[in-house]
Design a protein around this motif. Sequence first.
Motif, mmCIF file in Angstrom:
data_model
loop_
_atom_site.group_PDB
_atom_site.id
_atom_site.type_symbol
_atom_site.label_atom_id
_atom_site.label_comp_id
_atom_site.label_asym_id
_atom_site.label_seq_id
_atom_site.Cartn_x
_atom_site.Cartn_y
_atom_site.Cartn_z
ATOM 1 N N ASP A 195 0.712 -1.389 0.384
ATOM 2 C CA ASP A 195 0.390 -0.461 -0.294
ATOM 3 C C ASP A 195 0.915 1.425 -0.516
ATOM 4 N N LEU A 198 2.183 1.403 -3.887
ATOM 5 C CA LEU A 198 1.492 2.140 -4.168
ATOM 6 C C LEU A 198 1.339 3.627 -4.168
ATOM 7 N N GLY A 199 1.132 3.881 -3.201
ATOM 8 C CA GLY A 199 0.447 5.917 -2.161
ATOM 9 C C GLY A 199 2.030 5.915 -3.450
ATOM 10 N N LEU A 201 3.560 4.962 -6.047
ATOM 11 C CA LEU A 201 3.077 5.188 -7.330
ATOM 12 C C LEU A 201 2.303 6.639 -7.306
ATOM 13 N N ALA A 202 1.126 6.094 -6.695
ATOM 14 C CA ALA A 202 -0.192 7.726 -6.627
ATOM 15 C C ALA A 202 0.631 8.740 -7.126
ATOM 16 N N LYS A 203 1.850 9.220 -6.489
ATOM 17 C CA LYS A 203 1.480 10.731 -6.310
ATOM 18 C C LYS A 203 3.107 10.724 -7.516
ATOM 19 N N PRO A 206 0.902 10.215 -10.948
ATOM 20 C CA PRO A 206 -0.848 10.861 -11.138
ATOM 21 C C PRO A 206 -1.857 9.932 -12.137
ATOM 22 N N GLN A 207 -1.700 10.350 -13.300
ATOM 23 C CA GLN A 207 -2.551 9.346 -14.565
ATOM 24 C C GLN A 207 -2.534 7.921 -13.976
ATOM 25 N N MET A 208 -1.735 6.951 -13.586
ATOM 26 C CA MET A 208 -2.184 5.438 -13.252
ATOM 27 C C MET A 208 -3.677 5.500 -12.371
ATOM 28 N N ASN A 209 -4.546 4.683 -12.848
ATOM 29 C CA ASN A 209 -5.281 4.366 -12.369
ATOM 30 C C ASN A 209 -5.139 3.170 -11.201
ATOM 31 N N LEU A 210 -5.298 4.137 -9.626
ATOM 32 C CA LEU A 210 -4.838 2.266 -8.193
ATOM 33 C C LEU A 210 -5.693 1.531 -8.298
ATOM 34 N N GLY A 214 -4.250 -1.539 -8.500
ATOM 35 C CA GLY A 214 -3.498 -2.110 -6.843
ATOM 36 C C GLY A 214 -4.576 -3.274 -6.752
#
Length: 257
Positions: A195, A198-199, A201-203, A206-210, A214
Amino acid sequence: MNILTLLPLFLLVFVRLTCFFVTAPLWMERQIPAPFKWGSAFFISLLVVGLIQPEQMIEMDSTFILLVLKEVLVGLCLGFFTNLLLYAVQLAGGFIDLQSGFAMATMFNPQTGIQENLTGRYFYILAMLFFLSIDGHHILIRGVLTSYNWIPIDGWLPSGVSENLVQLSLMIVKDMFWIAILIAAPIVATIFLVDIALGILAKTVPQMNLFVVGIPVKMVVHFIVLFIFIPVFIIVMEKLVQTMIHSLEQMLKILGA
């Protein structure tokens, strides 16, 4: 000594063993036929009744009903408190499924009549197989037969037994949660690190749909760590069986002190 003289003694032994088999691990499962449960209690009672020597002859008078109620309480307590610890593996599975995303995929278990988590049921089946492999059912039978040495068939329960039972139940619940945390900790900690990754990675992306990426990643990590964790699970199961035997000994001391 004729059969009619042994009949009250046999009934008391039969009541304790029947109540134990109804609530004890393995025997309490719904797939175990009811005739097998009371049949096992009946034939074991035939073997045990000749070895029990009460201080005085038991008669079917007004106090016999109280003795039957005492035997019901003893049998239910011995079975229920030993079975309570096995719920630790299902509780651990609930912790794991809540973290990995499998909590939504519960299934109805017709044996218990409730919804159960997938990992919890898997752990419970492994626990039962491990319990059978070490002859745990023999340990339980020896335990309930030893109870006749601690709790006489014609004796009464000591004073203060309710307070001691409450304290023992709290200790068993504490051990249940502690063992559940030990079982779930490796997988929950690994998924927690996923998690965090993935957090991050989200930062960075940002265009990735986690939500799409995930959940499959966490499921794959769940199965990989679960496969690696099986040897550790067996070690924790040894601790659980030792705790179960200790709890059974404490129960006998409380009911027979």
